[in-house]
Design an enzyme around this catalytic site. Structure first.
Site, PDB file in Angstrom:
ATOM      1  N   GLY A  47       0.790  -1.228   0.000  1.00 45.97           N
ATOM      2  CA  GLY A  47       0.000   0.000   0.000  1.00 45.97           C
ATOM      3  C   GLY A  47       0.822   1.277   0.000  1.00 45.97           C
ATOM      4  N   HIS A  48       2.148   1.165  -0.035  1.00 53.46           N
ATOM      5  CA  HIS A  48       2.997   2.381   0.072  1.00 53.46           C
ATOM      6  C   HIS A  48       4.130   2.327  -0.940  1.00 53.46           C
ATOM      7  CE1 HIS A  48       5.583   5.432   2.121  1.00 53.46           C
ATOM      8  NE2 HIS A  48       4.418   5.896   2.519  1.00 53.46           N
ATOM      9  N   PHE A  49       4.008   2.541  -2.095  1.00 53.47           N
ATOM     10  CA  PHE A  49       2.836   2.852  -2.914  1.00 53.47           C
ATOM     11  C   PHE A  49       2.805   1.813  -4.021  1.00 53.47           C
ATOM     12  CE2 PHE A  49       4.425   6.917  -1.269  1.00 53.47           C
ATOM     13  CZ  PHE A  49       3.305   7.385  -0.602  1.00 53.47           C
TER      14      PHE A  49
END
Length: 146
Positions: A47-49
């Site tokens: 999720g990052h990124f």
């Protein structure tokens, strides 16, 4: 100087929060050099990124603090146990200079600046291929639980 098995004896952290893979060199009471191999398999990259995976800066600083904790335990000639915990007590002068991405090898150089009782202060620098990725002044507090 310390492979992962021994690192795990000096840090209570475990996957996915154990962020030190090896200690390269250390002078108890003075300095430590530790490292982390950053891989695409790290859980935070999902999720990052997703379009450009970057290691969160707070985790770079956390890894630096883990290296500092090892230095403190080795300086005290102690290992963590269920009666004592090292808490992150403060961070000052943090600067991020470059992103840390999968494939990077982070090297942490941490210097013990001051120790007064259970409060420890350090200066730390994280580099990748000789380039500064992050730097910070760190504080750690040792607390007896029992």
């Amino acid at each position: 100087m310390m492979e992962i098995g021994e690192v795990m004896e000096y840090l209570p952290h475990r996957y996915p929060f154990l962020l030190i893979d090896r200690v390269i060199e250390m002078s108890p009471g003075e300095t430590i050099r530790a490292m982390k191999n950053v891989t695409i398999n790290e859980p935070f990259f999902t999720g990052h990124f997703p379009h450009f995976p970057v290691m969160p800066g707070v985790l770079v600083i956390e890894a630096m603090a883990q290296a500092a904790a090892i230095l403190s335990y080795k300086t005290r000639d102690l290992k963590p146990d269920c009666n004592t915990v090292a808490y992150f007590a403060g961070i000052d002068n943090v600067r991020f200079k470059r992103p840390v991405v999968p494939g990077d090898q982070l090297v942490f150089d941490v210097k013990l600046v001051k120790n007064k009782g259970d409060l420890w202060k350090y200066q730390g620098v994280a580099t990748v291929d000789g380039q500064v990725a992050a730097e910070a002044d760190l504080m750690c507090f040792f607390k007896r639980l029992k």
